[in-house]
Design a protein around this motif. Structure first.
Motif, PDB file in Angstrom:
ATOM      1  N   PHE A 268      -0.124  -9.183   1.201  1.00  0.00           N
ATOM      2  CA  PHE A 268       0.558  -9.047   2.497  1.00  0.00           C
ATOM      3  C   PHE A 268      -0.377  -9.285   3.672  1.00  0.00           C
TER       4      PHE A 268
ATOM      5  N   THR B 105      -5.591   2.276  -0.639  1.00  0.00           N
ATOM      6  CA  THR B 105      -4.943   0.973  -0.673  1.00  0.00           C
ATOM      7  C   THR B 105      -4.763   0.495   0.747  1.00  0.00           C
ATOM      8  N   GLY B 106      -4.826  -0.805   0.914  1.00  0.00           N
ATOM      9  CA  GLY B 106      -4.618  -1.313   2.263  1.00  0.00           C
ATOM     10  C   GLY B 106      -5.159  -2.700   2.434  1.00  0.00           C
TER      11      GLY B 106
ATOM     12  N   ALA C  36       7.613   2.468   8.167  1.00  0.00           N
ATOM     13  CA  ALA C  36       8.211   3.116   6.997  1.00  0.00           C
ATOM     14  C   ALA C  36       7.804   4.570   6.915  1.00  0.00           C
TER      15      ALA C  36
ATOM     16  N   GLY D 255       8.851   4.022   1.646  1.00  0.00           N
ATOM     17  CA  GLY D 255       7.658   3.877   0.833  1.00  0.00           C
ATOM     18  C   GLY D 255       7.518   5.034  -0.149  1.00  0.00           C
ATOM     19  N   LYS D 256       6.615   4.855  -1.131  1.00  0.00           N
ATOM     20  CA  LYS D 256       6.315   5.894  -2.127  1.00  0.00           C
ATOM     21  C   LYS D 256       7.581   6.523  -2.688  1.00  0.00           C
TER      22      LYS D 256
ATOM     23  N   SER E 248       0.813  -1.209   0.000  1.00  0.00           N
ATOM     24  CA  SER E 248       0.000   0.000   0.000  1.00  0.00           C
ATOM     25  C   SER E 248       0.844   1.255   0.000  1.00  0.00           C
ATOM     26  N   ILE E 249       2.157   1.118   0.199  1.00  0.00           N
ATOM     27  CA  ILE E 249       3.003   2.306   0.102  1.00  0.00           C
ATOM     28  C   ILE E 249       3.956   2.172  -1.089  1.00  0.00           C
TER      29      ILE E 249
ATOM     30  N   CYS F 254      -2.986   1.637   5.231  1.00  0.00           N
ATOM     31  CA  CYS F 254      -1.580   2.052   5.315  1.00  0.00           C
ATOM     32  C   CYS F 254      -1.303   3.314   4.504  1.00  0.00           C
ATOM     33  N   ALA F 255      -2.154   3.595   3.505  1.00  0.00           N
ATOM     34  CA  ALA F 255      -1.906   4.764   2.673  1.00  0.00           C
ATOM     35  C   ALA F 255      -1.941   6.058   3.485  1.00  0.00           C
TER      36      ALA F 255
ATOM     37  N   LEU G 167      -5.754  -4.939  -0.870  1.00  0.00           N
ATOM     38  CA  LEU G 167      -6.264  -4.121  -1.964  1.00  0.00           C
ATOM     39  C   LEU G 167      -5.188  -3.109  -2.353  1.00  0.00           C
ATOM     40  N   THR G 168      -4.640  -3.273  -3.563  1.00  0.00           N
ATOM     41  CA  THR G 168      -3.537  -2.400  -3.955  1.00  0.00           C
ATOM     42  C   THR G 168      -3.674  -1.974  -5.404  1.00  0.00           C
TER      43      THR G 168
END
Lengths: 155, 594
Positions: free
Chosen positions: B201, B361-362, B16, A135-136, A122-123, B54-55, B354-355
């Motif tokens: 994940f 997303t997550g 992160a 991330g990103k 998701s990142i 996570c987004a 879901l990405t």
């Protein structure tokens, strides 16, 4: 080196005796799997060297050559792929003058690796630099990080 | 105000995004104002596992007397203001609060496996016990015979969450039924945490967020089948999950939920962690067994199935992480409660990653049978940058694509299989108009081709040939009958391969040809409609937009760009290596792709 290898061989005999674990521990100790280590274990434990090489070349985790001081791991999972991982990798390759065959710089300062998925989709896109997850990521940011690391190691 | 609690999201995504720094910023800001002493209240700070979105990390919950406020995108320098205005002043910082989409994201989800993820501290066993953890273990040992456990799981309708969807209770029953005297006593239970599908994940998040639920599932499973030893086979690429699992196993052993004579029942069971060494095929159960035994992870023919002859030739049950994490909740809340979710044949909930090109997303958990439309538009919030949806890819490299006109499909094992895709382990990747389907198929195939173990010929050589054909198609060198060749070869590889990897490897190709044949045909004509395939593109500078800033000139690795300052630049097509660096750096959209 001899001492470490003796100890690992001893652990191997006393525990369940698993070649993968032995190789994982060897890599933990030296950063890669030196050829001498394999022949040492082969003699000491009476296991054909071919079995060690068979296992170590089967799994992506094992390295038969020394790796660079800084390790850059680019995630190539699906999410990262559709968000441009390929461009990141090409950018880093250009910056470090690496080729498809050679993923470690000549001065042994950098190794660029690719991994199937680190599970941080998701990142995406994700790059791991020396075990820290970024991330990103963008090609620009990655180049900057590489330049900083290069400066640090020159100082 | 009597009680203050701060929860910082610290899964891999949270860390992160800077979760560690946020947590320590709270720590020092609260200490500086000596809040615990001054306000005389209980004050605690926790790291919690992934809560899905996570987004928007770093997500922070501030709980004052159990009233919850959630902040998004928190950075360490924002912490002071939250402490001053919200915790001391009593007024939440409204512009940093989560917005409507955060609530929409959670509204349609039903959380079973993830119910405690993001709420409890995964590194503290007491946190799990305080929400009812290990109640299921206690109940099983106090009141249930192994047969009762199996009957309850069978009744719940739980099916394996690793992909194939085999009924868990039936698997356990088969293993229980193997006569111990013939098999020299020992049986094993293995938790398969070798989550190799790129783009998935779920297992990582479950272990990072709630490792004890997995351990509990293993203990109960071991008791049901009569195993005294268990292994968790987990990828070395998940360092945080491994670390938390190690802590959890040690804590569970200390409390005697595992080990010798568990809760004075006379039952012994212990768990060891085995680190995978990076081979996708080891997710296949016979290959996984070979890998635990220390050999090359190559699958073997089945039967005999592992429940009869598994690890070291002994009866072995292998369950996926998510399957095991469901067990304690089923035991405590009952089979009827569990089977009230889902469809007739697919019970319960499923976690999906879901990405891709979707806004939120997550990690999501939804009841089986929810429509794909609800997942993408209600939970996912629609397509990023409001582009057009092109396809949804499920099941990773073994799966297939679903097109926008099939969005009303129910997401369960049977319905997805009907349209040529699979639930798989739960990866769900959303693709938009900018994605090239041929390239996506090529991506998956290059993955399976590299991961093929090489044991059987159809997979080893078949995937290689398939990839070669795809490569030449994306380079504009495809031959007229290549599409037919792909179809023929693909179906041969499917029917002749030994294990699941080869049997499903051609799926992404076959399914994209089925639904997006016109894209393949366009490539044969030398065009990539989505403008992705490098060799089919040419770059040029659109003179009227070019400001002559020189950014592209500096970025070009091949020296193909020339031009004076403040004058429109030019790309020499014969030198251009089509890397796209100029396209990426141009701020004025003056680089064109055709």
């Amino acid at each position: 080196m001899e001492k470490t290898l003796q100890k690992l061989a001893k652990d191997f005999r006393e525990n369940e005796g698993n070649i993968i674990s032995l190789l994982q521990e060897t890599q933990e100790a030296f950063g890669y799997i030196p050829e001498e280590a394999v022949y040492f274990f082969s003699r000491e434990l009476d296991i054909p060297a071919s079995r060690f090489f068979g296992v170590s070349t089967f799994y992506a985790q094992f390295y038969l050559k020394p790796r660079g001081k800084n390790i850059i791991t680019a995630c190539c999972g699906t999410a990262c792929h559709v968000k441009g991982a390929e461009r990141l990798i090409n950018g880093a390759k250009r910056e470090l003058s690496l080729t498809d065959e050679n993923n470690t710089t000549n001065d042994n300062k950098f190794t660029l690796e690719q991994v199937a998925c680190v599970g941080a989709c998701s990142i995406a896109p994700v790059v791991i630099i020396n075990k820290k997850v970024y991330g990103k990521m963008s090609a620009d940011k990655l180049t900057k990080e590489i330049k900083t690391l290069r400066q640090d190691s020159n100082e | 105000m009597n009680n203050l609690e701060i929860k910082v999201c610290m899964g891999t995504g949270g860390i992160a995004a800077g979760g560690t720094d946020v947590l320590s910023a709270f720590d020092s800001a609260l200490k500086e104002r000596s809040i615990p002493a001054e306000l005389q209240m209980g004050c605690s700070m926790h790291k919690v596992g992934c809560r899905g979105l996570c987004a928007k990390d770093v997500l922070v919950d501030v709980l004052i007397d159990d009233s919850r406020t959630t902040y998004q995108y928190i950075k360490p320098e924002m912490v002071q203001r939250i402490v001053d205005e919200h915790i001391v002043g009593g007024n939440p910082v409204s512009e940093w609060l989560v917005k409507e989409d955060y609530h929409n994201f959670h509204e349609k989800q039903i959380k079973v496996v993830l119910s405690d993820c993001g709420n409890i501290d995964p590194e503290d066993i007491n946190s799990y016990i305080s929400v009812g953890g290990y109640k299921a273990t206690e109940k099983v040992f106090a009141t249930m015979k192994p047969e009762d456990v199996i009957a309850e799981i069978k009744k719940s309708g739980l099916r394996g969450r690793g992909g194939a969807g085999f009924p868990t209770g039936v698997k356990w029953e088969a293993c229980r039924g193997v006569q111990p005297n013939l098999q020299m006593g020992q049986k094993y239970i293995i938790c398969n945490a070798d989550e190799g599908d790129p783009g998935a994940f779920m297992d990582r998040a479950v272990i990072e967020g709630n490792p004890h639920a997995v351990i509990e599932g293993m203990v109960i499973g071991a008791y049901a089948i009569g195993a005294s030893k268990g292994y968790v086979y987990i990828r070395a690429e998940y360092p945080l999950a491994v670390e938390r699992l190690k802590l959890a196993i040690a804590a569970a052993r200390e409390r005697r939920f595992i080990g010798k004579n568990i809760l004075d029942s006379g039952f012994d069971f212990d768990i060891k962690i085995k680190l995978g060494a990076g081979a996708f095929v080891c997710g296949e159960e016979t290959a996984l067994i070979a890998s635990i035994e220390g050999q090359r992870g190559m699958p073997r023919a089945k039967p005999p199935f592992p429940v009869y002859q598994g690890l070291w030739g002994k009866p072995t049950v292998i369950n996926n992480v998510e399957t095991l994490a469901n067990i304690p909740y089923i035991i405590v809340k009952g089979a009827d409660w569990f089977s009230s979710y889902g469809t007739e044949k697919s019970k319960g909930t499923k976690v999906f990653a879901l990405t891709g090109k979707v806004k939120n997303t997550g990690l999501i958990e939804v009841p089986m049978g929810i429509t794909l439309k609800e997942i993408i538009y209600d939970i996912g919030g629609g397509i990023e940058n409001d582009k057009k949806l092109k396809a949804v890819q499920t099941g990773g490299p073994s799966g297939g694509c679903i097109t926008p006109d099939m969005l009303d499909i129910n997401v369960d094992y049977e319905s997805l299989a009907k349209v040529g895709s699979i639930v798989g382990s739960g990866g769900m990747i959303v693709l938009d108009e900018d994605d090239c389907m041929v390239n996506v198929a090529k991506y998956f195939l290059s993955f399976t081709q590299a991961e093929s173990c090489g044991k059987c010929v159809p997979c080893r050589i078949g995937t290689k040939r398939l990839l070669e054909i795809l490569n030449r198609i994306t380079k504009g060198k495809g031959k007229e009958d290549d599409i037919e060749l792909l179809l023929k070869l693909g179906s041969d590889v499917k029917s002749a391969s030994l294990c699941g990897l080869g049997q499903t490897a051609p799926n992404p190709v076959l399914s994209t040809i089925k639904y997006f044949r016109e894209e393949y045909e366009a490539h044969l004509q030398g065009k990539c409609p989505a403008k992705v395939c490098r060799d089919l593109l040419t770059y040029s500078i659109i003179e009227e937009f070019c400001k002559g800033c020189g950014a592209c000139l500096r970025a070009c690795p091949a020296g193909a760009i020339t031009g004076e300052k403040k004058q429109p630049h030019k790309i020499a097509p014969e030198i251009c290596v089509k890397c796209g660096a100029c396209f990426d750096v141009c701020k004025f959209k003056a680089v064109g792709r055709e």
